[in-house]
Design an enzyme around this catalytic site. Sequence first.
Site, short mmCIF file in Angstrom:
data_model
loop_
_atom_site.label_atom_id
_atom_site.label_comp_id
_atom_site.label_asym_id
_atom_site.label_seq_id
_atom_site.Cartn_x
_atom_site.Cartn_y
_atom_site.Cartn_z
N HIS A 2 66.48 34.19 24.40
CA HIS A 2 65.93 35.54 24.49
C HIS A 2 66.38 36.10 25.85
O HIS A 2 66.53 35.37 26.81
CB HIS A 2 64.41 35.40 24.44
CG HIS A 2 63.65 36.69 24.36
ND1 HIS A 2 63.40 37.48 25.46
CD2 HIS A 2 63.07 37.32 23.31
CE1 HIS A 2 62.68 38.53 25.09
NE2 HIS A 2 62.47 38.47 23.79
N ASP A 25 60.86 27.72 27.44
CA ASP A 25 60.34 29.00 27.00
C ASP A 25 59.63 28.73 25.67
O ASP A 25 60.27 28.61 24.63
CB ASP A 25 61.51 29.97 26.84
CG ASP A 25 61.09 31.26 26.13
OD1 ASP A 25 59.93 31.36 25.70
OD2 ASP A 25 61.95 32.15 25.99
N GLN A 43 57.59 31.12 21.34
CA GLN A 43 57.47 31.03 19.88
C GLN A 43 56.83 29.74 19.41
O GLN A 43 56.54 29.58 18.23
CB GLN A 43 58.87 31.14 19.24
CG GLN A 43 59.52 32.49 19.42
CD GLN A 43 58.69 33.62 18.82
OE1 GLN A 43 57.97 33.42 17.85
NE2 GLN A 43 58.77 34.79 19.43
N LYS A 100 51.37 36.29 21.50
CA LYS A 100 52.12 35.64 20.43
C LYS A 100 51.39 34.44 19.87
O LYS A 100 51.91 33.73 19.02
CB LYS A 100 53.50 35.21 20.95
CG LYS A 100 54.43 36.39 21.24
CD LYS A 100 55.80 35.90 21.68
CE LYS A 100 56.59 36.97 22.38
NZ LYS A 100 57.31 37.86 21.47
N CYS A 153 66.21 40.97 21.06
CA CYS A 153 66.39 40.58 22.46
C CYS A 153 67.25 39.33 22.61
O CYS A 153 67.03 38.51 23.50
CB CYS A 153 65.05 40.37 23.16
SG CYS A 153 64.09 41.88 23.31
#
Lengths: 149, 149, 403, 403
Positions: free
Chosen positions: C121, C198, C201, C224, C361
Amino acid sequence: MDNDRLRAMYQEMILEHNKSPRNFGPLEGHTHYGHGKNPLCGDDYEFYLEVKNDVIERVGFTGDGCAISKSSASMLTTMVKGKSIEDARKLSETFLEFILNEGPKESLGKLKIFEGVKQFPVRVKCATLSWRALEQALLKTKHIASTEA
Amino acid sequence: MDNDRLRAMYQEMILEHNKSPRNFGPLEGHTHYGHGKNPLCGDDYEFYLEVKNDVIERVGFTGDGCAISKSSASMLTTMVKGKSIEDARKLSETFLEFILNEGPKESLGKLKIFEGVKQFPVRVKCATLSWRALEQALLKTKHIASTEA
Amino acid sequence: MTTMLNKKVDFPVLNTTMRGNDLVYLDNAATTQKPKSVLETMNHFLTKENGTVNRGVYFLSQEATKKCDDSRKSIQLFLNAASEKEIIFVKGTTEAINLVAYSYGELLKAGDEILITELEHHANIVPWQQLCLRRGCILKVAPITDDGHLDLNEFKKLLSSKTKLVSFCHISNSIGTINPAKEMIKLAKEVGAKVMIDGAQAVSHLKVDVQDLDCDFYAFSGHKCFGPTGIGVLYGKEALLEKMPPFMTGGDMIETVSFQSSSFAELPRKFEAGTPAIVEIIGLGEAIKYMNSLDFTEIQEYEQKLLNLAQEKLGELDVRLIGPTHTKAAIVSFVVNGVHAHDVGTILDMEGIAVRVGHHCTQPLMKRYKVSSTIRASFCFYNNMDDVDALVRGLKKVREFLG
Amino acid sequence: MTTMLNKKVDFPVLNTTMRGNDLVYLDNAATTQKPKSVLETMNHFLTKENGTVNRGVYFLSQEATKKCDDSRKSIQLFLNAASEKEIIFVKGTTEAINLVAYSYGELLKAGDEILITELEHHANIVPWQQLCLRRGCILKVAPITDDGHLDLNEFKKLLSSKTKLVSFCHISNSIGTINPAKEMIKLAKEVGAKVMIDGAQAVSHLKVDVQDLDCDFYAFSGHKCFGPTGIGVLYGKEALLEKMPPFMTGGDMIETVSFQSSSFAELPRKFEAGTPAIVEIIGLGEAIKYMNSLDFTEIQEYEQKLLNLAQEKLGELDVRLIGPTHTKAAIVSFVVNGVHAHDVGTILDMEGIAVRVGHHCTQPLMKRYKVSSTIRASFCFYNNMDDVDALVRGLKKVREFLG
Ligand SMILES: Cc1ncc(COP(=O)(O)O)c(C=O)c1O
Ligand SMILES: Cc1ncc(COP(=O)(O)O)c(C=O)c1O
């Protein structure tokens, strides 16, 4: 009810120690030193111990803070004077157990008086600050210039 | 009802221009150049004009994007070819007024067909992108190498 | 296909109608909906208990402080971090990565390398680029294979003693790839690199255990994973956080301030300047509680069923699936042949179906697949088979309209 | 004392009871309560309309985007900024100042001077100290007089062609001083310095007009002006913002990204990396609407009455007032002679009175007044004369208990 809780915390003896703290002032020729600080409320105390043959012979403190922290510091100095390092440590442990958890208070003598503080969770730190500093002092020997050794 | 709105936007002629865009491809020897880009949805077009004596003689475009933006680009090229710079600018102004506000559509010819897009506020940008690029092109002359001047 | 989790009832937004149909919400990778319990907790706090934290001796402030502390504790347990000091509140994954880039970045020097992957991303690309510009470091990118998985061989080759940080997504937001995080971390540690994950998700799809992973940093966003916007978490190993200089400075993160110099508070407050996002922290705590009530094994199985069904049904249409078809989260990225994604999105919207269209993104990844945009349907455990059917019906309508 | 604004009805928290009494909330400088309209707007959004912004072609996302755009527009009008591009969403005043320190700071060089005042909150001290450490700039501090007002003569003397930035609070959070902002800005501009105003305390007390002030930056926090936590605003002049590099980077703030380099989006998005604090932006928009429904002239008059009454009544007790007594906001800082502020706070809390005790994130100012902490009662238009009376009664009780 709230007044009762307040009175339980602000006991006569606590207020008296706050007004006239014992052993107040720095200590020349100290062998141990501890610093206790609560950056949130600004309480800030320094403790000085003179230890000879494992016994706390003299003790002093300086600094400023609320009635609870100051009386706690003052009573601490009166309680540990004359005690062995070992016994002072034990007392500290027992006091912290009593204030922070549900530890027994029998052996605490007049320190029991801080029981009322337990009703005020944010103030508990005020009562424990000086004991934390004491523990730190007992760990960190301050080696004084050789003539004193 | 929603189907009607969709059909109003995706008119036959729009879909047809989308499938077979007119004047597609770069233009050798162009005198004016404009670039239109929508970083949010990725629409990206380049426009090439050959202007002689203030008249747009030839026009071409390249790039990719949704059906609305591509058909708008394609129809733009057919509409401005042969027009004076002045008239192309006026057409652009009228079209933008029509799409963005409540401007009149009488003089817009087949561009009226974009009326359905007004029901889809987020898609309005797709219809206006190429006209913005045209305005930019009409401002910025690209001076081609001297042999062509 | 017997297990229906049937969790829509917990999420008020999912029970609204949209353009005359039941809302079919398939943009969970962008933001998830929030369960009633989170909404009620936030609303209750704001209507009955609102106060600031850390500094008040009065009741409202004490309560707010306690609730924020509790939330930090839940997050520590949720991630299995070793200590609450390792849980830093930030506004989202983006700030978390920027914090590390600015602060850990101060410990790097010219020539040091940062390794990311082709899946990232923008939030996990641009902060490192900027760091490289500031300090003369070098950004390396591990490629993926055509089927959307990391090319582990190439990844290995790019690791060296110069690699100071490896940063990659746990799950790709764009095509759903689940990275082999543990293996990657092990390889990175062999060359002495620190590792940032990261996890934007991941936390809503799988059980995360930062100690088991042995990563140095882990980041995620509240919005999220069923919490509010404006809040996120950076996990960092205590010893490393101790070495790092503060990022933003100001109130609450200092010990003493004078005009000559200042000293900083202990972790985690050293990294938390200013009034925290109080109601958001409390809301996130409640979202964690909600997630704790779920069985992640069951969720993963269920989401895989949704994924398989979606891939199967889309396979029957004239579409091109982008990215992996296995070892992936329930995120499907595709293009409808001959139709631009934007047009697909509009027509699906008219059916009350929310999907994301665009580059998600991840422009470099789009370039890798030679597409300018895709349609992305990202599922959550509260989606069901009907949602898949609705998507397929919607895509058939796209053909009807756009040929 | 006839005008009673009687606004408590709008604020649910103010209608709760606290320890058996009506809540007397006097910590408005720390955080204000939120009116019903803000709470309802936020709750409505989260339960009915939650979606992400900027990227969705679907309804929920379009609506969320529109609402955030509307909020930005209201803030532009509220501050009288020249353009929406000048309104940047941040998480609070602290982030706003850090943004300027990091980004505008990149344009400074060794030897450049930054001038602040002795009144500043840590948030307006430490970021500049850190900037000075990073880039070799020099921090200068304009002193105040004993009565808590800026010493304008000294301020003038400290200004020179080396001064690149002057940053000061519009209103002191600690002692309430209202700085002569317009005059200070004029003086700063004469030497070519840029000016940043920390408006955290100002926007809820007075009408701010950034064009009339002619400041270059203006910052405030949502939670201090009837909006939610997790959101704040940095106003910056467009031409200056254009020249500044981005601060945080990631999604939504880019134009194109490749692994080699990236280009950035136009203002304001260049400074807004990541998913914004959506519901917080919407809540802040509603708070602005609420403020627009008020008459700031009337509010100022009313708050001055509260202030005068409080100062008068406190003057009759054995307390020491700290700071100015005029040209100040309705913020009263004092010490009860012989009693530590922390003990005062606890006893007031038992009466349901919320005041702040401590250094108020202004340690250097405390040092200036040779106190380690004060009690601060900060009023808002929703307070009334009864609140002042309650405070005075509470302080009498302090004497009873602590002698
Ligand atoms: C004058 C002043 N500046 C800055 C701040 C920092 O604001 P925040 O904590 O909302 O970032 C505050 C409030 O704490 C303040 O009163
Ligand atoms: C993989 C990944 N990383 C980072 C981000 C950025 O998260 P946020 O926008 O919440 O800061 C996102 C979401 O947009 C994401 O999906």
